[in-house]
Design an enzyme around this catalytic site. Structure first.
Site, PDB file in Angstrom:
ATOM      1  N   HIS A  71     -16.981 -18.914  -7.342  1.00  0.00           N
ATOM      2  CA  HIS A  71     -16.523 -19.817  -6.402  1.00  0.00           C
ATOM      3  C   HIS A  71     -16.298 -20.924  -7.208  1.00  0.00           C
ATOM      4  O   HIS A  71     -15.126 -21.597  -6.633  1.00  0.00           O
ATOM      5  CB  HIS A  71     -17.616 -20.023  -5.381  1.00  0.00           C
ATOM      6  CG  HIS A  71     -17.205 -20.779  -4.274  1.00  0.00           C
ATOM      7  ND1 HIS A  71     -15.766 -20.586  -3.578  1.00  0.00           N
ATOM      8  CD2 HIS A  71     -17.645 -21.867  -3.498  1.00  0.00           C
ATOM      9  CE1 HIS A  71     -15.767 -21.305  -2.504  1.00  0.00           C
ATOM     10  NE2 HIS A  71     -16.759 -22.109  -2.390  1.00  0.00           N
ATOM     11  N   ASP A  85     -13.287 -13.272  -4.845  1.00  0.00           N
ATOM     12  CA  ASP A  85     -11.869 -13.894  -5.070  1.00  0.00           C
ATOM     13  C   ASP A  85     -10.932 -13.197  -5.978  1.00  0.00           C
ATOM     14  O   ASP A  85     -10.522 -13.901  -7.017  1.00  0.00           O
ATOM     15  CB  ASP A  85     -11.896 -15.403  -5.453  1.00  0.00           C
ATOM     16  CG  ASP A  85     -12.316 -16.523  -4.113  1.00  0.00           C
ATOM     17  OD1 ASP A  85     -12.376 -15.717  -3.027  1.00  0.00           O
ATOM     18  OD2 ASP A  85     -12.294 -17.569  -4.238  1.00  0.00           O
ATOM     19  N   HIS A 116      -8.100 -14.837  -8.391  1.00  0.00           N
ATOM     20  CA  HIS A 116      -6.973 -15.376  -7.450  1.00  0.00           C
ATOM     21  C   HIS A 116      -5.613 -14.612  -7.460  1.00  0.00           C
ATOM     22  O   HIS A 116      -4.662 -15.495  -7.551  1.00  0.00           O
ATOM     23  CB  HIS A 116      -7.231 -16.841  -7.391  1.00  0.00           C
ATOM     24  CG  HIS A 116      -8.233 -17.510  -6.895  1.00  0.00           C
ATOM     25  ND1 HIS A 116      -8.000 -17.983  -5.630  1.00  0.00           N
ATOM     26  CD2 HIS A 116      -9.355 -17.772  -7.315  1.00  0.00           C
ATOM     27  CE1 HIS A 116      -9.219 -18.547  -5.141  1.00  0.00           C
ATOM     28  NE2 HIS A 116     -10.067 -18.318  -6.314  1.00  0.00           N
ATOM     29  N   ASP A 148     -13.026 -15.203  -9.302  1.00  0.00           N
ATOM     30  CA  ASP A 148     -12.025 -16.031  -9.044  1.00  0.00           C
ATOM     31  C   ASP A 148     -10.927 -15.481  -9.815  1.00  0.00           C
ATOM     32  O   ASP A 148     -10.108 -16.619 -10.511  1.00  0.00           O
ATOM     33  CB  ASP A 148     -12.379 -17.403  -9.297  1.00  0.00           C
ATOM     34  CG  ASP A 148     -13.485 -17.813  -8.392  1.00  0.00           C
ATOM     35  OD1 ASP A 148     -13.189 -18.051  -7.184  1.00  0.00           O
ATOM     36  OD2 ASP A 148     -14.767 -17.875  -8.703  1.00  0.00           O
ATOM     37  N   HIS A 157     -21.152 -15.548  -4.354  1.00  0.00           N
ATOM     38  CA  HIS A 157     -19.871 -16.472  -4.511  1.00  0.00           C
ATOM     39  C   HIS A 157     -20.022 -17.835  -3.680  1.00  0.00           C
ATOM     40  O   HIS A 157     -19.607 -18.042  -2.656  1.00  0.00           O
ATOM     41  CB  HIS A 157     -18.750 -15.665  -3.775  1.00  0.00           C
ATOM     42  CG  HIS A 157     -17.303 -16.207  -4.050  1.00  0.00           C
ATOM     43  ND1 HIS A 157     -16.517 -15.958  -5.097  1.00  0.00           N
ATOM     44  CD2 HIS A 157     -16.665 -17.091  -3.188  1.00  0.00           C
ATOM     45  CE1 HIS A 157     -15.705 -16.709  -5.002  1.00  0.00           C
ATOM     46  NE2 HIS A 157     -15.388 -17.341  -4.065  1.00  0.00           N
ATOM     47  N   HIS A 185     -14.591 -22.860  -9.989  1.00  0.00           N
ATOM     48  CA  HIS A 185     -13.375 -22.523 -10.924  1.00  0.00           C
ATOM     49  C   HIS A 185     -13.789 -23.202 -12.544  1.00  0.00           C
ATOM     50  O   HIS A 185     -12.860 -22.891 -13.174  1.00  0.00           O
ATOM     51  CB  HIS A 185     -12.155 -22.961 -10.313  1.00  0.00           C
ATOM     52  CG  HIS A 185     -11.768 -22.126  -9.232  1.00  0.00           C
ATOM     53  ND1 HIS A 185     -10.472 -22.069  -8.651  1.00  0.00           N
ATOM     54  CD2 HIS A 185     -12.485 -21.357  -8.349  1.00  0.00           C
ATOM     55  CE1 HIS A 185     -10.524 -21.197  -7.577  1.00  0.00           C
ATOM     56  NE2 HIS A 185     -11.685 -20.618  -7.432  1.00  0.00           N
ATOM     57  N   HIS A 209     -11.839 -16.425  -0.383  1.00  0.00           N
ATOM     58  CA  HIS A 209     -10.382 -16.038   0.083  1.00  0.00           C
ATOM     59  C   HIS A 209     -10.035 -14.828   0.199  1.00  0.00           C
ATOM     60  O   HIS A 209      -9.262 -14.603   1.121  1.00  0.00           O
ATOM     61  CB  HIS A 209      -9.647 -16.386  -1.362  1.00  0.00           C
ATOM     62  CG  HIS A 209      -9.395 -17.874  -1.668  1.00  0.00           C
ATOM     63  ND1 HIS A 209      -8.364 -18.713  -1.318  1.00  0.00           N
ATOM     64  CD2 HIS A 209     -10.318 -18.808  -1.954  1.00  0.00           C
ATOM     65  CE1 HIS A 209      -8.400 -19.727  -1.468  1.00  0.00           C
ATOM     66  NE2 HIS A 209      -9.703 -20.127  -2.030  1.00  0.00           N
TER      67      HIS A 209
HETATM   68 MN   LIG Z   1     -12.144 -19.125  -5.795  1.00  0.00          MN
END
Ligand SMILES: [Mn+2]
Length: 418
Positions: free
Chosen positions: A198, A48, A11, A9, A165, A200, A84
């Protein structure tokens, strides 16, 4: 002894606006530097890495340059898709980077007698064995878990890492109650480390047969809720895991690139004028200088409009006092006086449900099925149908026909059931 770094994550590309975008990249860059200083043998990113399958190219380029440094230092980077950066037709930035050899996807499976058999990848240097299941949109990866040939993986010898994830039902934090999840029993047993992503928020846990299930949480934060958590004290970072034939140490490496200031304000029993004055007065006294300020406003005003409490005034005040950036969460703010439609709720289905229920009374209909809860439910079901996108390789004509048919059936007007 070997070491690997476990991320999830990141991101990259999630934050818009110059300040947060820079901080998000700084966090990634700092984390990659730590991997090189720690001399890890490989990096594993459990989904992610990017916020979108086709992220902003400036941000992507900066991240790629950093990953190139890591790769050039002799540290391979292994990844799985997250929800994502997943793309159903293999045209995610992840695929492009994998084609260049900068990163390697450790997800490969084939159908063997109706079961999903995953290929085991062996890291050439450490001989660690990696297996992964990518995340998909809306928890669709659950299907993969359900047909997964677990026995095949459980029989595999050696030091084994399982990357995935998905949220685990047994570990899901309360605020994610609506999120799709999988029970831990769908994971293959006996791996030395479950590199998860996944969710956070960071968790380290274990179950019988699944000794180490680790979610590093977001590296910086992809959503304002993540930043709110950070401001409330959630530590951000990644893991460095030392191992030989077993895990020796699991160490959290904090990555901090800015300070936060959190301020929560409850407007209850005040009208909008009183609340605004009091809030601005209190905010003028907080120490926001050189920090990201996160302001949460909640409660029900005894009168006046919620819009009287202006976000831009709050933002201006805090920026004048030196805040790097300001994030305002006002989902929980309502007013007794304010009768018009409000979009309150933390996710789309909750907002839809609320709006439909609040407004259905205003629609005059004679049919029982269209009234009250029944009507709201039907409207929501219909929205769901109409929201479906055109499938890959589906012609426009087929798409239109499919949606029409599906919509009519939802309304009980189709051929189905006749
Ligand atoms: Mn995420």
């Amino acid at each position: 002894m070997f070491k690997f770094a476990h991320f999830a994550d990141c991101h990259i590309g999630a934050n818009r606006g110059p300040v947060l975008e820079k901080l998000e990249l700084a966090a990634f860059s700092k984390a990659m530097d730590v991997c090189m200083q720690e001399n890890v043998d490989f990096v594993l990113i459990a989904g992610d890495l990017f916020h979108a399958n086709l992220p902003d190219m400036y941000v992507a380029n900066e991240a790629v340059k950093k990953m190139k440094e890591v790769k050039d230092a002799g540290i391979p980077i292994y990844v799985i898709y997250g929800s994502h950066d997943y793309s159903p037709n293999g045209t995610s930035i992840i695929d492009i980077l994998a084609s260049t050899g900068l990163i390697k996807k450790v997800v490969k499976g084939e159908d063997v007698g109706g079961k999903l058999r995953l290929e085991v990848f062996t890291d050439p240097k450490t001989k660690a064995k990696l297996v992964g299941i990518s995340g998909r949109k809306a928890g669709l990866e659950r299907n993969y878990f359900e047909i997964l040939d677990r026995e095949f993986l459980e029989k595999e010898e050696g030091f084994k890492i399982f990357a995935f994830h998905s949220a685990i039902s047994e570990l899901k934090p309360e605020f994610l109650a609506q999120m799709e999840s999988i029970p831990v029993s769908l994971l293959p047993k006996g791996f030395d480390y479950y590199a998860s992503g996944h969710v956070h928020r960071r968790t380290e846990s274990g179950f019988a047969g699944y000794e180490r299930v680790v979610f590093p949480g977001a590296l910086f934060g992809g959503y304002s809720r993540d930043l709110e958590d950070s401001a409330k004290g959630e530590k951000r970072g990644f893991y460095v895991v030392s191992f030989d034939d077993k895990v020796e140490e699991v160490k959290f490496m904090e990555v901090s690139v800015c300070d936060f200031e959190y301020f929560e304000y409850d407007v209850s029993d005040k009208n909008s004028v009183q609340a605004k004055k009091d809030l601005l007065d209190k905010l003028s006294k907080i120490k926001a200088e050189s920090k990201i300020a996160v302001v949460k406003i909640k409660g029900e005003l005894s009168g006046g409009k919620t819009s009287d409490i202006s976000s831009s005034e709050i933002r201006d005040l805090l920026k004048e006092n030196g805040a790097l950036d300001v994030i305002i969460n006002r989902y929980g703010l309502t007013s007794k006086d304010y009768a018009s439609v409000r979009a309150i709720g933390e996710d789309v289905p909750a907002i839809e449900n609320r709006l439909l229920r609040e407004n259905i009374g205003a629609v005059k209909v004679s049919i029982e099925e269209l009234k009250a809860d029944k009507g709201a439910k039907l409207a929501q079901d219909l929205l769901k149908v109409l929201r479906q996108e055109q499938k890959l390789n589906e012609t426009k004509k087929d798409y239109v026909e499919r949606i029409q048919k599906h919509a009519l059936n939802t309304l009980g007007l189709g051929d189905e059931g006749k």
